[in-house]
Design an enzyme around this catalytic site. Structure first.
Site, PDB file in Angstrom:
ATOM      1  N   LYS A 115       0.865  -1.188   0.000  1.00 20.43           N
ATOM      2  CA  LYS A 115       0.000   0.000   0.000  1.00 20.43           C
ATOM      3  C   LYS A 115       0.891   1.223   0.000  1.00 20.43           C
ATOM      4  O   LYS A 115       2.005   1.184   0.540  1.00 20.43           O
ATOM      5  CB  LYS A 115      -0.877   0.028   1.253  1.00 20.43           C
ATOM      6  CG  LYS A 115      -2.109   0.880   1.112  1.00 20.43           C
ATOM      7  CD  LYS A 115      -3.130   0.153   0.273  1.00 20.43           C
ATOM      8  CE  LYS A 115      -4.497   0.763   0.316  1.00 20.43           C
ATOM      9  NZ  LYS A 115      -5.484  -0.212  -0.138  1.00 20.43           N
TER      10      LYS A 115
HETATM   11  N1  GLU Z   1      -7.123  -0.011  -3.498  1.00 23.04           N
HETATM   12  C1  GLU Z   1      -7.864  -1.190  -3.801  1.00 23.04           C
HETATM   13  C2  GLU Z   1      -7.941  -2.123  -2.588  1.00 23.04           C
HETATM   14  O1  GLU Z   1      -7.816  -1.698  -1.453  1.00 23.04           O
HETATM   15  C3  GLU Z   1      -7.361  -1.875  -5.063  1.00 23.04           C
HETATM   16  C4  GLU Z   1      -5.941  -2.333  -5.028  1.00 23.04           C
HETATM   17  C5  GLU Z   1      -5.423  -2.819  -6.369  1.00 23.04           C
HETATM   18  O2  GLU Z   1      -6.186  -2.910  -7.314  1.00 23.04           O
HETATM   19  O3  GLU Z   1      -4.232  -3.082  -6.443  1.00 23.04           O
HETATM   20  O4  GLU Z   1      -8.193  -3.289  -2.715  1.00 23.04           O
END
Ligand code: GLU
Length: 423
Positions: A115
Site C-alpha cells: 500500500k
Molecule cells: N485499493 C484497492 C484495494 O484496497 C485496489 C488495489 C489494487 O487494485 O491493487 O483493494
C-alpha cells in the site's frame, strides 16, 4: 507483540494496523503457526518513506510525506493502491498493506500485498499541483516499483488520472511500461470494468450471502456510507438488482427515503454538486441517524473504524454488514455483531473485486491484449463466488466468523508459499 493468543482481554485498537494484527493472530493461532513463521508473515518486507516537495501555484514549496509499504511478496509481486488523505501515516499504510496480502491470497490472485499513500488533502490542491505531487512521489518511489516488483492502483483520494501520471512518470525513465500500474484510463491500457469492479464485487458477494443467510434480495433494503467510486457503483448495481437503496451518506451529508432512493437521479445529483446532500427527492440524514436506519444490508463504503462499540454497534438495525471499505469494523464491534448473529462479510472478501480486475488488467497489459467487458465481468463474478464459497465452507466447518475463516485461508496460503520458497 505477543502472538500466542492467550490474552484474556484483547486490546481495542481502532487503527487499521492494530485491527489487522488481531485478525492475523487469530488465524495464526488456528493454524498453529510457529513464532518465526508468524514474524515472517507479520513484519513488512520493505518500507519506503519519501519526502515529496511540491511547487505550488503561489511560488511556495510545500512538503508532503509519502509512503510505500510492501508487506509480503511470497505469492507474487506486491500489489495495492495509493491513498491521498490527510490521515495517511506509516502505521495506516502498513496495516492496509497487510490487508492487501491477505486479500490477494484469499482471492487467489498471484500477488503479494502493498500500500502507498501521501498525507495530503487532495481537495486542497489544484489539478496541476496534484500532478506534480504524483510525479514527485513516483520518481522517488520508482526504485521499489515495477511490473514484477510492486504494482500500485487507485485507492481513497486517487483515480485513473493519478494512475496515468504515475504511468507517464515511470515510463519516461524506463520505457513504456503499462503493467507497472493498474486502474489506468482505458485509453492508456486500463481494463474495461476496472472502475466498477470493487462495487460489482461487493454486489456479487452480497447476493451470494443473501441467499445463504436467507435475507430478501430483490425488494431488500440497503444503506450505504460513502458515494465515491465504490458506493456509487454499488448503488447503481443494487438498483439494477431491485434491491432498494434507502439511505446514503458522504462526507458532506446524507439522504434517506424508506421507500427507496431514485438511484440514477441521486447519481446525477452527486455528479453535479459533488455530494448526495440536498438531493431534493429525499429527507436529510445525519451520520448518527444513518447507523440506525432499519435495513437488511448495512454497507460501510468509506472510512475505517466507523462501526464501534462506543458509537453505534448496539444500535445497528440491519441483518448483515458488508464491508465495502477497508477495516470499517473494530474488533470489539465485530465480536458483538457475531454474538448477535449478524453476519459481517469481511473487507478482504467483500471489496476484493478491485484487485481482482487489477489482476486482469495486469494480465492484459503483459499479453498486450484487451478483453471485452462481458469477459471481465464473468471472470470477476467467478472469482468472487469461489472465494465466498471457500470462506463460508470453512466458517461453517469450524464454527467461526466469516472474517476468521477468510484470514485462516489467506494466512495458510501465504505461509505455504513462504515455506516453499525457503530461506
Ligand atoms: N485499493 C484497492 C484495494 O484496497 C485496489 C488495489 C489494487 O487494485 O491493487 O483493494
Amino acid at each position: 507483540m505477543a502472538t500466542n493468543g492467550t490474552e484474556e482481554t484483547p486490546p481495542t485498537p481502532i487503527d487499521i494496523g492494530g485491527i489487522c494484527q488481531l485478525q492475523f493472530q487469530e488465524a495464526a493461532r488456528i493454524l498453529e503457526l510457529d513464532e518465526s513463521v508468524q514474524d515472517e508473515l507479520r513484519i513488512p518486507f520493505r518500507e519506503l518513506s519519501v519526502h515529496v516537495p511540491v511547487l505550488m501555484r503561489d511560488g511556495s514549496v510545500r512538503s508532503f510525506q509519502g509512503f510505500r509499504v510492501q508487506h509480503n511478496g511470497a505469492r507474487g509481486p506486491t500489489k495495492g493502491g495509493i491513498r491521498y488523505h490527510p490521515h495517511v501515516d506509516r502505521e495506516e499504510v502498513g496495516g492496509l498493506a497487510a490487508l492487501m496480502t491477505w486479500k490477494t491470497a484469499l482471492l487467489d490472485v498471484p500477488f503479494g500485498g502493498a500500500k502507498g499513500g501521501v498525507s495530503v488533502d487532495p481537495k486542497e490542491l489544484e489539478l496541476f499541483e496534484l500532478e506534480r505531487l504524483t510525479r514527485k512521489f513516483t520518481e522517488r518511489a520508482a526504485l521499489a516499483l515495477g511490473p514484477y516488483r510492486d504494482i500500485p492502483a487507485p485507492d481513497m483520494g486517487t483515480d485513473a488520472q493519478v494512475m496515468a501520471w504515475l504511468l507517464d512518470e515511470y515510463s519516461s525513465k524506463r520505457g513504456y511500461t503499462p503493467a507497472v500500474v493498474t486502474g489506468k484510463p482505458v485509453s492508456l491500457g486500463g481494463s474495461l470494468g476496472r472502475d466498477e469492479a470493487t462495487g460489482r464485487g461487493v454486489m456479487v458477494t452480497m447476493r451470494e450471502a443473501a441467499r445463504d443467510f436467507g435475507i430478501t434480495w430483490a425488494g431488500g433494503k440497503a444503506a450505504i456510507q460513502g458515494f465515491g467510486n465504490v458506493g456509487g457503483h454499488l448503488a447503481a448495481l443494487l438498483d439494477e438488482e431491485e434491491v432498494q437503496v434507502v439511505a446514503v451518506t458522504d462526507a458532506d451529508g446524507g439522504v434517506v427515503n424508506e421507500d427507496g432512493l431514485d438511484v440514477p437521479a441521486l447519481l446525477s445529483h452527486a455528479r453535479r454538486t459533488g455530494t448526495v446532500a440536498e438531493f431534493p427527492e429525499a429527507d436529510p440524514l445525519d451520520d448518527y441517524s444513518f447507523w440506525r436506519v432499519p435495513c437488511d444490508y448495512l454497507v460501510p463504503a468509506a472510512l475505517g473504524s466507523v462501526i464501534t462499540k462506543e458509537d453505534n454497534v448496539q444500535d445497528l438495525d440491519c441483518r448483515m454488514v458488508v464491508e465495502a471499505a477497508n477495516a470499517p469494523t473494530t474488533p470489539i464491534a465485530d465480536k458483538i455483531l457475531y454474538e448477535r448473529g449478524v453476519p459481517v462479510i469481511p473487507d478482504i472478501l467483500a471489496n476484493a473485486g478491485g484487485v481482482v480486475v487489477s489482476y486482469f488488467e495486469w494480465t492484459q497489459n503483459l499479453q498486450q491484449m484487451s478483453w471485452e467487458l462481458e469477459e471481465v465481468r464473468q471472470r470477476l463474478e467467478k472469482k468472487m463466488k469461489a472465494a465466498y464459497q471457500d470462506v463460508v465452507t470453512l466458517a461453517r466447518k469450524r464454527e467461526v466468523p466469516l472474517r476468521t475463516a477468510a484470514y485462516t485461508i489467506a494466512v495458510e496460503r501465504v505461509a505455504e508459499a513462504e515455506a516453499l520458497r525457503g530461506h
